[in-house]
Design a protein around this motif. Structure first.
Motif, short mmCIF file in Angstrom:
data_model
loop_
_atom_site.label_atom_id
_atom_site.label_comp_id
_atom_site.label_asym_id
_atom_site.label_seq_id
_atom_site.Cartn_x
_atom_site.Cartn_y
_atom_site.Cartn_z
N GLN A 1 0.81 -1.22 0.00
CA GLN A 1 0.00 0.00 0.00
C GLN A 1 0.85 1.27 0.00
OE1 GLN A 1 -3.55 0.14 -0.04
NE2 GLN A 1 -3.04 -1.92 -0.74
N LEU A 2 2.08 1.15 0.51
CA LEU A 2 2.96 2.32 0.59
C LEU A 2 4.32 1.96 0.02
CD1 LEU A 2 3.40 4.90 3.30
CD2 LEU A 2 5.42 3.64 2.62
N LEU A 3 4.80 2.81 -0.85
CA LEU A 3 6.13 2.64 -1.41
C LEU A 3 7.00 3.74 -0.81
CD1 LEU A 3 7.53 0.79 -3.41
CD2 LEU A 3 6.97 2.39 -5.22
N PHE A 4 8.06 3.34 -0.12
CA PHE A 4 8.99 4.28 0.52
C PHE A 4 10.17 4.47 -0.42
CE2 PHE A 4 12.59 5.17 3.41
CZ PHE A 4 12.11 6.34 3.98
N ILE A 5 10.30 5.68 -0.95
CA ILE A 5 11.35 5.99 -1.93
C ILE A 5 12.42 6.82 -1.22
CG2 ILE A 5 11.86 7.04 -4.16
CD1 ILE A 5 9.78 4.85 -4.37
N LYS A 51 6.44 3.90 13.36
CA LYS A 51 5.50 4.81 14.03
C LYS A 51 4.65 5.57 13.01
CE LYS A 51 6.82 7.23 17.56
NZ LYS A 51 7.56 8.08 18.50
N VAL A 52 5.28 6.00 11.93
CA VAL A 52 4.54 6.71 10.88
C VAL A 52 3.53 5.77 10.24
CG1 VAL A 52 4.71 7.90 8.65
CG2 VAL A 52 6.38 8.38 10.45
N LEU A 53 3.96 4.54 9.94
CA LEU A 53 3.04 3.56 9.35
C LEU A 53 1.84 3.32 10.26
CD1 LEU A 53 5.34 0.80 7.83
CD2 LEU A 53 4.02 2.55 6.62
N ALA A 54 2.09 3.16 11.55
CA ALA A 54 1.01 2.92 12.51
C ALA A 54 0.03 4.09 12.51
CB ALA A 54 1.58 2.69 13.90
N LEU A 80 -1.29 1.38 8.79
CA LEU A 80 -0.65 0.42 7.90
C LEU A 80 0.30 -0.45 8.69
CD1 LEU A 80 0.31 2.66 4.83
CD2 LEU A 80 -1.55 1.00 4.96
N LEU A 81 0.49 -1.68 8.23
CA LEU A 81 1.44 -2.61 8.83
C LEU A 81 2.75 -2.57 8.05
CD1 LEU A 81 -1.01 -5.62 9.26
CD2 LEU A 81 -0.23 -4.03 11.04
N PRO A 82 3.86 -2.92 8.68
CA PRO A 82 5.14 -2.93 7.95
C PRO A 82 5.10 -3.82 6.70
CG PRO A 82 5.55 -3.07 10.29
CD PRO A 82 4.05 -3.18 10.10
N GLU A 83 4.30 -4.89 6.74
CA GLU A 83 4.20 -5.79 5.58
C GLU A 83 3.53 -5.12 4.39
OE1 GLU A 83 2.11 -7.17 8.65
OE2 GLU A 83 4.18 -6.93 9.29
#
Length: 133
Positions: free
Chosen positions: A40-44, A59-62, A66-69
């Motif tokens: 769901q999230l792409l970290f560039i 922490k930002v994902l939470a 969103l989960l780290p997966e």
């Protein structure tokens, strides 16, 4: 890439990879990167987050529910090879922004700089909240 190398990557459950020294693989063509449907999230960013950065990233994902997966890292030079995706977010950390159609875009300094920079964390939070409307 030799079939044996692909099998080795598959056995390690590595589905997204990048060859850094393509000059050693003359037959390797630049191909597309397929993201899993769960991403769901792409970290560039220019570098893989460190262990310390991973805590802040989590922490930002939470805060985004969103989960780290559900997040993947990708170096900025590989973004052009992303094929069809199911992304909701694209977070550019310390690199230039490239708009992806239909994807909510976030921009911040590198994670390593955000640990001590309260204003940059606030700015990121405001960006996230701006999409809640």
């Amino acid at each position: 890439m030799p079939k044996q190398a692909l099998q080795f990557l598959n056995e390690m459950d590595i589905s997204v990879w990048q060859v850094r020294q393509t000059e050693y693989f003359a037959t390797l063509e630049n191909s597309t990167i397929s993201l899993p449907e769960t991403c769901q999230l792409l970290f560039i960013a220019s570098a893989v987050p460190t262990e310390r950065d991973a805590f802040l990233f989590g922490k930002v994902l939470a805060s985004m529910k969103l989960l780290p997966e559900q997040a993947l890292f990708l170096p900025s030079e590989s973004l052009e090879y992303v094929a069809e995706h199911h992304l909701t977010w694209c977070w550019f950390s310390g690199v230039a922004i490239t708009e992806l159609e239909g994807v909510q875009t976030l921009s911040s300094p590198p994670l390593s700089e955000m640990h001590t920079d309260t204003q940059s964390r606030r700015d990121l939070w405001r960006q996230i909240c701006s999409y809640d409307h």
